[in-house]
Design an enzyme around this catalytic site. Sequence first.
Site, PDB file in Angstrom:
ATOM      1  CG  ASP A   1      -1.848   1.221   1.257  1.00  0.00           C
ATOM      2  OD1 ASP A   1      -2.396   1.520   0.303  1.00  0.00           O
ATOM      3  OD2 ASP A   1      -2.013   1.769   2.377  1.00  0.00           O
ATOM      4  CB  SER A   2       0.409   4.892  -0.506  1.00  0.00           C
ATOM      5  OG  SER A   2      -0.871   4.992   0.467  1.00  0.00           O
TER       6      SER A   2
ATOM      7  CE1 TYR B   1       2.354   5.203  -3.750  1.00  0.00           C
ATOM      8  CE2 TYR B   1       1.041   3.269  -4.493  1.00  0.00           C
ATOM      9  CZ  TYR B   1       2.095   3.855  -3.985  1.00  0.00           C
ATOM     10  OH  TYR B   1       3.403   3.159  -4.212  1.00  0.00           O
ATOM     11  N   GLY B   2      -3.799   8.517  -3.675  1.00  0.00           N
ATOM     12  CA  GLY B   2      -4.895   8.921  -4.034  1.00  0.00           C
ATOM     13  C   GLY B   2      -5.236  10.053  -4.688  1.00  0.00           C
TER      14      GLY B   2
ATOM     15  CB  CYS C   1      -9.509   4.668   1.083  1.00  0.00           C
ATOM     16  SG  CYS C   1      -7.651   5.180   1.404  1.00  0.00           S
ATOM     17  CB  THR C   2      -6.626  -0.259   2.702  1.00  0.00           C
ATOM     18  OG1 THR C   2      -5.495   0.731   2.004  1.00  0.00           O
ATOM     19  CG2 THR C   2      -7.038  -1.138   1.603  1.00  0.00           C
ATOM     20  CG  HIS C   3      -4.736   5.136   4.555  1.00  0.00           C
ATOM     21  ND1 HIS C   3      -4.247   4.490   3.382  1.00  0.00           N
ATOM     22  CD2 HIS C   3      -3.758   5.776   5.210  1.00  0.00           C
ATOM     23  CE1 HIS C   3      -3.035   4.871   3.357  1.00  0.00           C
ATOM     24  NE2 HIS C   3      -2.679   5.585   4.552  1.00  0.00           N
TER      25      HIS C   3
ATOM     26  CD  GLU D   1       0.047   7.203   6.471  1.00  0.00           C
ATOM     27  OE1 GLU D   1       1.108   7.047   6.669  1.00  0.00           O
ATOM     28  OE2 GLU D   1      -0.350   5.957   5.886  1.00  0.00           O
TER      29      GLU D   1
ATOM     30  CB  CYS E   1      -3.311   0.341  -2.231  1.00  0.00           C
ATOM     31  SG  CYS E   1      -3.750   2.221  -2.908  1.00  0.00           S
ATOM     32  CG  ASN E   2      -9.680   0.650  -1.923  1.00  0.00           C
ATOM     33  OD1 ASN E   2     -10.830   0.046  -2.127  1.00  0.00           O
ATOM     34  ND2 ASN E   2      -9.306   0.545  -0.920  1.00  0.00           N
ATOM     35  CB  THR E   3      -5.276   4.520  -5.004  1.00  0.00           C
ATOM     36  OG1 THR E   3      -6.037   5.311  -3.897  1.00  0.00           O
ATOM     37  CG2 THR E   3      -5.210   5.647  -6.200  1.00  0.00           C
TER      38      THR E   3
HETATM   39  N1  DGL Z   1      -4.803   3.238   1.060  1.00  0.00           N
HETATM   40  C1  DGL Z   1      -4.874   3.599  -0.232  1.00  0.00           C
HETATM   41  C2  DGL Z   1      -6.217   3.352  -0.918  1.00  0.00           C
HETATM   42  O1  DGL Z   1      -6.913   2.172  -0.503  1.00  0.00           O
HETATM   43  C3  DGL Z   1      -4.099   4.799  -0.557  1.00  0.00           C
HETATM   44  C4  DGL Z   1      -4.364   6.021   0.020  1.00  0.00           C
HETATM   45  C5  DGL Z   1      -3.481   7.250  -0.431  1.00  0.00           C
HETATM   46  O2  DGL Z   1      -2.189   6.826  -0.426  1.00  0.00           O
HETATM   47  O3  DGL Z   1      -3.983   8.016  -0.863  1.00  0.00           O
HETATM   48  O4  DGL Z   1      -6.628   3.905  -1.652  1.00  0.00           O
END
Ligand code: DGL
Length: 285
Positions: A11-12, A43-44, A195-197, A163, A74-76
Amino acid sequence: MTQSRALGVFDSGLGGLTVVRAIQELLPNEPVIYLGDTARVPYGTRSAETVLRYSRGCAQLLVERGVKALVIACNTASAVAVEMLRAELDLPVVGVIRPGAEAAVEVMEQLLRKERFEQPPRIGVLGTPGTVASGAYPRAVSQLSTRFEVVAQAAPLLVPLVEEGWLEGEVPRLAVERYVAGLMEQRARVLVLGCTHYPLLKPLISEVAEKLAGRPIPVVDGAQATARAVRQLVEEGKLARAPSPASGAGLELLVTDLPAGFSESARRFLGGSVGHVEQVDITLR
Ligand code: DGL
Protein backbone atom coordinates in the site's frame (compact mmCIF):
# COMPACT_ATOMS: atom_id res chain seq x y z
CA MET A 1 9.37 -24.54 -2.09
CA THR A 2 6.76 -22.06 -3.27
CA GLN A 3 4.42 -22.94 -0.38
CA SER A 4 6.87 -21.79 2.27
CA ARG A 5 7.25 -18.34 0.70
CA ALA A 6 5.52 -15.22 1.99
CA LEU A 7 2.52 -13.34 0.67
CA GLY A 8 3.55 -9.90 -0.61
CA VAL A 9 1.24 -7.03 0.38
CA PHE A 10 1.67 -3.36 -0.49
CA ASP A 11 0.00 0.00 0.00
CA SER A 12 1.11 3.61 -0.10
CA GLY A 13 1.50 3.72 3.69
CA LEU A 14 -0.13 2.41 6.81
CA GLY A 15 -3.61 1.65 5.43
CA GLY A 16 -2.82 -1.76 3.96
CA LEU A 17 -2.11 -3.04 7.47
CA THR A 18 -5.92 -3.30 7.82
CA VAL A 19 -5.68 -6.00 5.14
CA VAL A 20 -2.62 -7.61 6.76
CA ARG A 21 -4.52 -7.90 10.03
CA ALA A 22 -7.42 -9.63 8.28
CA ILE A 23 -5.02 -11.98 6.44
CA GLN A 24 -3.25 -12.88 9.68
CA GLU A 25 -6.58 -13.65 11.35
CA LEU A 26 -7.76 -15.88 8.51
CA LEU A 27 -4.43 -17.39 7.43
CA PRO A 28 -2.31 -17.52 10.60
CA ASN A 29 0.26 -19.84 9.00
CA GLU A 30 1.09 -17.54 6.15
CA PRO A 31 4.14 -15.29 6.44
CA VAL A 32 3.63 -11.78 5.05
CA ILE A 33 6.04 -9.23 3.63
CA TYR A 34 4.38 -5.81 3.78
CA LEU A 35 5.65 -2.82 1.83
CA GLY A 36 4.40 0.69 2.67
CA ASP A 37 5.53 3.22 0.08
CA THR A 38 5.79 5.92 2.72
CA ALA A 39 8.14 8.07 0.62
CA ARG A 40 5.36 8.60 -1.93
CA VAL A 41 2.15 8.48 0.12
CA PRO A 42 -0.52 9.58 -0.79
CA TYR A 43 -1.28 7.75 -4.02
CA GLY A 44 -4.90 8.86 -4.09
CA THR A 45 -4.28 12.38 -5.33
CA ARG A 46 -1.91 11.37 -8.16
CA SER A 47 -2.58 10.52 -11.79
CA ALA A 48 -3.39 6.97 -12.88
CA GLU A 49 -0.09 6.81 -14.83
CA THR A 50 1.93 7.73 -11.74
CA VAL A 51 0.07 5.26 -9.51
CA LEU A 52 0.64 2.53 -12.10
CA ARG A 53 4.37 3.31 -12.16
CA TYR A 54 4.59 3.31 -8.35
CA SER A 55 2.61 0.06 -8.17
CA ARG A 56 4.93 -1.64 -10.65
CA GLY A 57 7.91 -0.59 -8.50
CA CYS A 58 6.32 -1.98 -5.33
CA ALA A 59 5.33 -5.22 -7.07
CA GLN A 60 8.80 -5.69 -8.54
CA LEU A 61 10.47 -5.26 -5.17
CA LEU A 62 8.17 -7.84 -3.57
CA VAL A 63 8.72 -10.26 -6.47
CA GLU A 64 12.48 -9.91 -5.94
CA ARG A 65 11.89 -10.84 -2.30
CA GLY A 66 10.40 -14.11 -3.55
CA VAL A 67 6.72 -13.70 -2.62
CA LYS A 68 4.34 -16.42 -3.86
CA ALA A 69 1.35 -14.10 -4.43
CA LEU A 70 0.74 -10.37 -4.44
CA VAL A 71 -2.00 -8.51 -2.59
CA ILE A 72 -2.56 -4.91 -3.67
CA ALA A 73 -3.84 -3.61 -0.33
CA CYS A 74 -4.63 -0.21 -1.81
CA ASN A 75 -7.83 0.71 -3.63
CA THR A 76 -6.16 3.45 -5.65
CA ALA A 77 -3.50 1.05 -6.94
CA SER A 78 -6.02 -1.77 -7.41
CA ALA A 79 -8.22 0.56 -9.47
CA VAL A 80 -5.51 1.23 -12.05
CA ALA A 81 -2.95 -1.57 -11.76
CA VAL A 82 -4.58 -4.90 -10.97
CA GLU A 83 -5.15 -6.01 -14.58
CA MET A 84 -1.73 -4.79 -15.69
CA LEU A 85 0.12 -6.53 -12.86
CA ARG A 86 -1.83 -9.76 -13.48
CA ALA A 87 -0.75 -9.65 -17.10
CA GLU A 88 2.86 -8.73 -16.34
CA LEU A 89 3.68 -10.92 -13.35
CA ASP A 90 4.10 -14.62 -13.15
CA LEU A 91 2.23 -14.99 -9.85
CA PRO A 92 -1.36 -14.58 -8.60
CA VAL A 93 -2.48 -11.01 -7.89
CA VAL A 94 -5.41 -10.00 -5.63
CA GLY A 95 -6.79 -6.46 -5.48
CA VAL A 96 -9.15 -4.98 -2.90
CA ILE A 97 -11.89 -3.53 -5.10
CA ARG A 98 -13.63 -6.68 -6.29
CA PRO A 99 -13.78 -8.16 -2.74
CA GLY A 100 -15.02 -4.79 -1.39
CA ALA A 101 -17.74 -4.63 -4.04
CA GLU A 102 -18.79 -8.23 -3.28
CA ALA A 103 -19.09 -7.42 0.41
CA ALA A 104 -21.19 -4.32 -0.36
CA VAL A 105 -23.56 -6.20 -2.68
CA GLU A 106 -24.00 -8.91 -0.07
CA VAL A 107 -24.88 -6.39 2.66
CA MET A 108 -27.23 -4.52 0.31
CA GLU A 109 -29.07 -7.75 -0.54
CA GLN A 110 -29.47 -8.55 3.16
CA LEU A 111 -30.81 -5.05 3.77
CA LEU A 112 -33.37 -5.36 0.98
CA ARG A 113 -34.57 -8.70 2.35
CA LYS A 114 -35.17 -7.08 5.75
CA GLU A 115 -36.51 -3.60 4.90
CA ARG A 116 -38.77 -1.83 2.47
CA PHE A 117 -37.52 1.39 0.89
CA GLU A 118 -39.71 4.03 -0.74
CA GLN A 119 -37.00 4.76 -3.27
CA PRO A 120 -34.23 2.36 -4.33
CA PRO A 121 -31.31 2.64 -1.91
CA ARG A 122 -27.80 3.07 -3.27
CA ILE A 123 -24.32 1.91 -2.38
CA GLY A 124 -22.17 4.85 -1.27
CA VAL A 125 -18.41 4.65 -1.77
CA LEU A 126 -15.90 6.80 0.06
CA GLY A 127 -12.54 6.66 -1.71
CA THR A 128 -9.52 8.62 -2.78
CA PRO A 129 -9.89 10.99 -5.77
CA GLY A 130 -8.00 8.44 -7.89
CA THR A 131 -10.30 5.56 -6.97
CA VAL A 132 -13.44 7.65 -7.49
CA ALA A 133 -12.22 9.00 -10.85
CA SER A 134 -11.38 5.49 -12.06
CA GLY A 135 -15.02 4.34 -11.76
CA ALA A 136 -13.69 1.01 -10.50
CA TYR A 137 -16.39 0.50 -7.82
CA PRO A 138 -19.43 1.16 -10.05
CA ARG A 139 -17.83 -1.18 -12.61
CA ALA A 140 -17.16 -3.93 -10.06
CA VAL A 141 -20.68 -3.64 -8.59
CA SER A 142 -22.32 -3.74 -12.03
CA GLN A 143 -20.43 -6.96 -12.82
CA LEU A 144 -21.94 -8.53 -9.71
CA SER A 145 -25.48 -7.16 -9.83
CA THR A 146 -27.45 -4.85 -12.05
CA ARG A 147 -29.82 -3.97 -9.18
CA PHE A 148 -27.66 -1.47 -7.37
CA GLU A 149 -26.58 2.02 -8.24
CA VAL A 150 -23.35 3.37 -6.81
CA VAL A 151 -22.66 6.93 -5.68
CA ALA A 152 -19.10 7.88 -4.82
CA GLN A 153 -17.41 10.64 -2.86
CA ALA A 154 -13.71 11.48 -2.89
CA ALA A 155 -12.42 11.97 0.66
CA PRO A 156 -8.75 12.95 0.25
CA LEU A 157 -8.28 14.51 3.71
CA LEU A 158 -8.96 11.22 5.48
CA VAL A 159 -5.64 9.64 4.41
CA PRO A 160 -3.36 12.25 6.05
CA LEU A 161 -5.59 12.20 9.15
CA VAL A 162 -5.08 8.44 9.47
CA GLU A 163 -1.34 8.66 8.76
CA GLU A 164 -1.16 11.28 11.57
CA GLY A 165 -3.19 9.07 13.93
CA TRP A 166 -6.01 11.61 14.17
CA LEU A 167 -8.85 9.13 14.44
CA GLU A 168 -11.23 11.01 16.71
CA GLY A 169 -12.06 14.55 17.76
CA GLU A 170 -13.32 17.67 16.11
CA VAL A 171 -11.11 17.75 13.01
CA PRO A 172 -11.74 14.20 11.69
CA ARG A 173 -15.42 14.53 12.63
CA LEU A 174 -15.85 17.69 10.55
CA ALA A 175 -14.06 16.12 7.59
CA VAL A 176 -16.11 12.91 7.80
CA GLU A 177 -19.38 14.87 8.13
CA ARG A 178 -18.55 16.90 5.03
CA TYR A 179 -17.77 13.79 2.97
CA VAL A 180 -20.58 11.54 4.20
CA ALA A 181 -23.39 14.16 4.02
CA GLY A 182 -23.53 14.16 0.21
CA LEU A 183 -23.72 10.37 0.08
CA MET A 184 -26.60 10.31 2.55
CA GLU A 185 -28.46 12.95 0.52
CA GLN A 186 -28.04 10.72 -2.51
CA ARG A 187 -29.79 7.82 -0.69
CA ALA A 188 -26.70 5.76 0.10
CA ARG A 189 -27.87 3.13 2.62
CA VAL A 190 -24.65 1.13 2.72
CA LEU A 191 -21.22 2.77 2.86
CA VAL A 192 -18.12 1.12 1.43
CA LEU A 193 -14.74 2.18 2.76
CA GLY A 194 -13.03 2.31 -0.63
CA CYS A 195 -9.60 3.11 0.78
CA THR A 196 -7.65 0.83 3.08
CA HIS A 197 -6.80 3.75 5.36
CA TYR A 198 -10.44 4.47 6.19
CA PRO A 199 -11.21 1.40 8.38
CA LEU A 200 -9.22 3.12 11.11
CA LEU A 201 -11.93 5.79 11.06
CA LYS A 202 -14.78 3.26 10.88
CA PRO A 203 -16.30 3.97 14.32
CA LEU A 204 -16.46 7.68 13.52
CA ILE A 205 -17.79 7.14 9.98
CA SER A 206 -20.55 4.78 11.28
CA GLU A 207 -21.55 7.24 13.96
CA VAL A 208 -21.66 10.24 11.62
CA ALA A 209 -23.56 8.31 8.91
CA GLU A 210 -26.17 7.11 11.40
CA LYS A 211 -26.65 10.63 12.74
CA LEU A 212 -27.05 12.10 9.26
CA ALA A 213 -29.36 9.37 7.95
CA GLY A 214 -31.39 8.99 11.15
CA ARG A 215 -30.91 5.19 10.92
CA PRO A 216 -28.02 2.75 11.25
CA ILE A 217 -25.94 2.61 8.07
CA PRO A 218 -23.90 -0.57 7.50
CA VAL A 219 -20.28 0.35 6.85
CA VAL A 220 -18.42 -2.22 4.75
CA ASP A 221 -14.69 -2.55 4.86
CA GLY A 222 -13.17 -4.80 2.17
CA ALA A 223 -10.32 -6.09 4.37
CA GLN A 224 -12.05 -9.30 5.49
CA ALA A 225 -13.44 -9.95 2.01
CA THR A 226 -9.94 -9.47 0.57
CA ALA A 227 -8.50 -11.91 3.12
CA ARG A 228 -11.14 -14.44 2.04
CA ALA A 229 -10.13 -13.93 -1.61
CA VAL A 230 -6.49 -14.51 -0.62
CA ARG A 231 -7.45 -17.69 1.25
CA GLN A 232 -9.33 -18.99 -1.79
CA LEU A 233 -6.36 -18.27 -4.02
CA VAL A 234 -3.93 -19.94 -1.62
CA GLU A 235 -6.17 -23.01 -1.34
CA GLU A 236 -6.98 -23.33 -5.04
CA GLY A 237 -3.39 -22.68 -6.08
CA LYS A 238 -2.14 -25.22 -3.51
CA LEU A 239 0.07 -22.48 -2.13
CA ALA A 240 -0.70 -22.99 1.57
CA ARG A 241 2.29 -23.19 3.87
CA ALA A 242 2.49 -26.14 6.26
CA PRO A 243 1.78 -25.06 9.86
CA SER A 244 4.95 -24.36 11.82
CA PRO A 245 3.98 -23.64 15.42
CA ALA A 246 7.58 -23.21 16.57
CA SER A 247 8.43 -20.11 14.58
CA GLY A 248 5.00 -18.52 13.95
CA ALA A 249 4.14 -17.19 10.51
CA GLY A 250 6.03 -13.90 10.66
CA LEU A 251 5.55 -10.40 9.34
CA GLU A 252 8.32 -8.48 7.62
CA LEU A 253 7.77 -4.74 7.30
CA LEU A 254 9.41 -2.65 4.58
CA VAL A 255 8.96 1.06 3.96
CA THR A 256 10.46 3.53 1.53
CA ASP A 257 10.88 6.27 4.18
CA LEU A 258 10.71 6.97 7.91
CA PRO A 259 10.89 3.44 9.34
CA ALA A 260 10.87 4.57 12.98
CA GLY A 261 7.54 6.41 12.70
CA PHE A 262 6.04 3.53 10.78
CA SER A 263 7.20 1.02 13.37
CA GLU A 264 5.46 3.01 16.09
CA SER A 265 2.18 3.33 14.15
CA ALA A 266 2.26 -0.32 13.08
CA ARG A 267 2.85 -1.42 16.66
CA ARG A 268 -0.14 0.62 17.81
CA PHE A 269 -2.25 -0.68 14.99
CA LEU A 270 -1.36 -4.40 14.98
CA GLY A 271 -0.88 -4.62 18.74
CA GLY A 272 2.41 -5.79 20.24
CA SER A 273 5.89 -5.58 18.88
CA VAL A 274 6.33 -5.54 15.10
CA GLY A 275 10.10 -6.06 15.00
CA HIS A 276 12.54 -4.24 12.78
CA VAL A 277 11.16 -2.09 9.95
CA GLU A 278 13.53 -2.09 6.98
CA GLN A 279 13.92 0.92 4.72
CA VAL A 280 14.10 0.05 1.00
CA ASP A 281 14.63 2.11 -2.13
CA ILE A 282 12.35 1.60 -5.09
CA THR A 283 12.78 5.01 -6.71
CA LEU A 284 15.51 3.76 -9.03
CA ARG A 285 13.37 1.05 -10.57
N1 DGL B 1 -4.81 3.25 1.18
C1 DGL B 1 -4.86 3.56 -0.21
C2 DGL B 1 -6.18 3.22 -0.84
O1 DGL B 1 -6.76 2.22 -0.44
C3 DGL B 1 -4.26 4.84 -0.68
C4 DGL B 1 -4.34 6.05 0.13
C5 DGL B 1 -3.46 7.11 -0.50
O2 DGL B 1 -2.27 6.88 -0.56
O3 DGL B 1 -3.99 8.11 -0.98
O4 DGL B 1 -6.63 3.84 -1.74
